[in-house]
Design a protein around this motif. Sequence first.
Motif, PDB file in Angstrom:
ATOM      1  N   PRO A 178       0.934  -1.169   0.218  1.00 16.70           N
ATOM      2  CA  PRO A 178       0.096   0.122   0.188  1.00 16.70           C
ATOM      3  C   PRO A 178       0.493   1.247  -0.173  1.00 16.70           C
ATOM      4  CG  PRO A 178       0.053  -0.881   1.847  1.00 16.70           C
ATOM      5  CD  PRO A 178       0.555  -2.264   0.975  1.00 16.70           C
ATOM      6  N   VAL A 179       1.875   0.874   0.026  1.00 15.23           N
ATOM      7  CA  VAL A 179       2.735   2.373   0.497  1.00 15.23           C
ATOM      8  C   VAL A 179       4.344   2.227  -0.737  1.00 15.23           C
ATOM      9  CG1 VAL A 179       4.404   4.005   1.480  1.00 15.23           C
ATOM     10  CG2 VAL A 179       3.236   1.272   2.320  1.00 15.23           C
ATOM     11  N   TRP A 227      12.325   3.049   5.320  1.00 13.50           N
ATOM     12  CA  TRP A 227      11.729   4.137   6.064  1.00 13.50           C
ATOM     13  C   TRP A 227       9.991   3.805   5.585  1.00 13.50           C
ATOM     14  CZ3 TRP A 227      14.949   3.970   9.425  1.00 13.50           C
ATOM     15  CH2 TRP A 227      16.212   3.366   9.531  1.00 13.50           C
ATOM     16  N   LEU A 228      10.040   3.512   4.360  1.00 13.55           N
ATOM     17  CA  LEU A 228       8.443   4.039   4.623  1.00 13.55           C
ATOM     18  C   LEU A 228       7.676   2.824   4.664  1.00 13.55           C
ATOM     19  CD1 LEU A 228       8.788   6.564   1.564  1.00 13.55           C
ATOM     20  CD2 LEU A 228       7.397   6.835   3.186  1.00 13.55           C
ATOM     21  N   CYS A 229       8.142   1.998   4.537  1.00 17.97           N
ATOM     22  CA  CYS A 229       7.231   0.307   5.235  1.00 17.97           C
ATOM     23  C   CYS A 229       6.569   0.506   6.542  1.00 17.97           C
ATOM     24  CB  CYS A 229       8.533  -0.545   4.720  1.00 17.97           C
ATOM     25  SG  CYS A 229       7.373  -2.452   5.380  1.00 17.97           S
ATOM     26  N   ALA A 230       5.476   0.345   6.017  1.00 18.04           N
ATOM     27  CA  ALA A 230       4.655   0.207   7.136  1.00 18.04           C
ATOM     28  C   ALA A 230       4.887  -1.048   8.151  1.00 18.04           C
ATOM     29  CB  ALA A 230       3.605   1.071   7.347  1.00 18.04           C
ATOM     30  N   ALA A 231       5.036  -2.088   7.849  1.00 18.41           N
ATOM     31  CA  ALA A 231       5.090  -2.889   8.609  1.00 18.41           C
ATOM     32  C   ALA A 231       3.464  -3.454   8.325  1.00 18.41           C
ATOM     33  CB  ALA A 231       5.786  -3.554   9.997  1.00 18.41           C
ATOM     34  N   ARG A 283      16.904  -1.282   8.412  1.00 23.95           N
ATOM     35  CA  ARG A 283      16.671  -0.459   8.992  1.00 23.95           C
ATOM     36  C   ARG A 283      17.530  -0.409  10.342  1.00 23.95           C
ATOM     37  NH1 ARG A 283      10.637  -1.316   7.539  1.00 23.95           N
ATOM     38  NH2 ARG A 283      10.882  -2.840  10.198  1.00 23.95           N
ATOM     39  N   PHE A 292       2.748   3.342  -3.915  1.00 27.59           N
ATOM     40  CA  PHE A 292       3.258   4.782  -5.101  1.00 27.59           C
ATOM     41  C   PHE A 292       4.606   5.929  -4.011  1.00 27.59           C
ATOM     42  CE2 PHE A 292       0.655   5.587  -0.970  1.00 27.59           C
ATOM     43  CZ  PHE A 292       0.338   7.027  -0.290  1.00 27.59           C
ATOM     44  N   ALA A 293       4.711   5.159  -2.994  1.00 22.95           N
ATOM     45  CA  ALA A 293       5.310   6.639  -2.477  1.00 22.95           C
ATOM     46  C   ALA A 293       6.966   5.914  -2.393  1.00 22.95           C
ATOM     47  CB  ALA A 293       5.297   6.921  -1.473  1.00 22.95           C
ATOM     48  N   LYS A 349      10.666   1.624  15.230  1.00 20.20           N
ATOM     49  CA  LYS A 349      11.223   1.834  14.277  1.00 20.20           C
ATOM     50  C   LYS A 349      12.169   2.333  13.296  1.00 20.20           C
ATOM     51  CE  LYS A 349       7.993  -1.608  12.768  1.00 20.20           C
ATOM     52  NZ  LYS A 349       8.328  -3.001  13.352  1.00 20.20           N
ATOM     53  N   TYR A 350      12.129   4.176  13.310  1.00 21.38           N
ATOM     54  CA  TYR A 350      13.052   5.176  13.590  1.00 21.38           C
ATOM     55  C   TYR A 350      13.937   4.889  14.503  1.00 21.38           C
ATOM     56  CZ  TYR A 350       9.410   5.761  10.424  1.00 21.38           C
ATOM     57  OH  TYR A 350       8.151   5.429   8.832  1.00 21.38           O
TER      58      TYR A 350
END
Lengths: 289, 135
Positions: free
Chosen positions: B40-41, B71-75, B97, B43-44, B132-133
Motif C-alpha cells: 500500500p505504500v 523507512w516507508l514500509c509500514a510493516a 532499518r 506509490f510513495a 522503527k526509527y
Amino acid sequence: MEIPYYPGCTLNTKAKGFDNSARASARELGLELVELEEWNCCGATFPLLVDNMLDLAGPAQVLISARQAGQRLAVACSTCYNVLKRTNRVIREDEDSREKLNFFLDADYGGDLEVLDLLQILRDEIGFDNVKEAVKKPLSGLKVAAYYGCMVLRPPAEVAYDDPENPHALDDLITALGAEAVDYSHQGECCGAYLAVKSAEVTAEMSFTILASAQRSGAELVVANCPLCQFNLDRMQKTMGSRHTGFQPIPVLYFTQLLGIALGLDSEGFELDRHYVDPRSLLEGANLI
Amino acid sequence: MRIRLSAEVLRNDLVRRVEEISGQDLLACYQCGECSAGCPVAFAMDMLPSQVIRLVQLGQVEEALESETIWLCAACQTCYARCPKGVDLSRIMEALREIALQRDGDYLDIRAIHPEELAEFPQQAFIGGFRKYTW
Ligand code: SF4
Ligand code: SF4
C-alpha cells in the motif's frame, strides 16, 4: 461472565471513548471486562528481528500478568491484540525464546494463555444473534464501512480469526445492529500506521485511498478497531481536501461506540465530541443520540 | 545499473547479516512481484519492495540502505501474507532499518515533530514510530 481485560496505553488515555464504550457494551451483553491489576505497554509493534528479546519482554510481561488472572485475555485494541497474540505464539512455539524470556522476567510461562480480540469474543461467545436481540436502537438506514486494518488479519496464520482477504466479522456485527454494511475493496488495506510521525503526507494519502473506496460504495460512516487507524483516518482528513478536490469528510468511529449506541446506552463517556470529523450530526439526524 | 558479481559480493558480510537477523532465506524469492503489487505504500517508494530484496540477493545491501523504501514500509504484512514463497519481506525491511540505524544513528528526532502533533497523536504512533526509527 467475567474475562480479564487488557486496555493498553492508548485506550487508557487518548482513546478513552473506545475503552469506555467497549466496557459498557460488553457489560450490557453480560460480559464483564476486568482490567488486569498490573499491566504495561505492549510495545505497539511486533518486533520483526529474530532474537529481539528486549522488545518481546514488554508484551511477554503482559502475558505473564494475564495468565495469573486467568486462562484467557480480552483485548479491544487490535494492535495490542496483534502484538500479544504473536508474542504468545513465540513463547509457546520457540523453546529458546521461551527460556530466555522466562529467565529474564523471572517467570515460568509456557504460552498457554488464549489471547482474544473483543470482536472475536462478541462473535464466538456472545453471538451476533444475541447482540441483535439486545439492540434497542436499530441503526436502520445507516451505511457503514467496516474497516479492519492490518492487525486482526495479518499474518493470517498467526492472528486471523476471519478470512484475511475478505473479512466479514465486523460487517456481520454492523448488520446485526441493523445498519447496512457496505461492500468495498480497501477494508484490510493499511492506513499508514506509525508512518504518521515521520511521513504525514504519505499516511494521509493511504488513508484517503481507504476512505474514498468506502465512499464510492456509499458509506456515510466508517468504523475502526484500532486507535491509530481511527486517528489516521480521522485526523488526516484535515489535509485531504487540498489534494483531492471534492473530498467530503466522513466520520470515523470505533465499532464499540456504534455498538453501545445501538444497545441504547448513554453515550456520555464515549467521547463522540473528541473526533476530528464530528459524527454527532449524522447520529442525531438518524435519531440515535 | 552495472553490478559486477562474484561469490564474495553475493555472500558479503552485510548480506549474511540481513539473512541472520531477518531469519529469511533471501534466495527463496523468485521475483514474481506480488509483494510490490500489493504494497500500500509502493506509490510513495523510490524502489519497489521486490527490488529491495533483489538488490540484497545480489549483494548490493548498500544500495538498498540508501533507499527511502525501508523507512516507508509500514510493516503491514501484506507482502508476507501474499508471497507465494513465504518470504517475510517485512522482516527484511526491519533488518535493513536495523543496520542503517546502527550505522547512521536515529532516523527520527523527537524535536523535529511539531508540538501540535506531539499533543494530538496517540501514544501508539510514537511508540511504534520510535521502535522503527530509532535505535
Ligand atoms: S512476493 Fe515473494 S517471491 Fe514474489 S517478489 Fe515478493 S518476496 Fe519475491
Ligand atoms: S510490510 Fe512493508 S513492504 Fe510489505 S506490503 Fe507492507 S508496507 Fe509494503
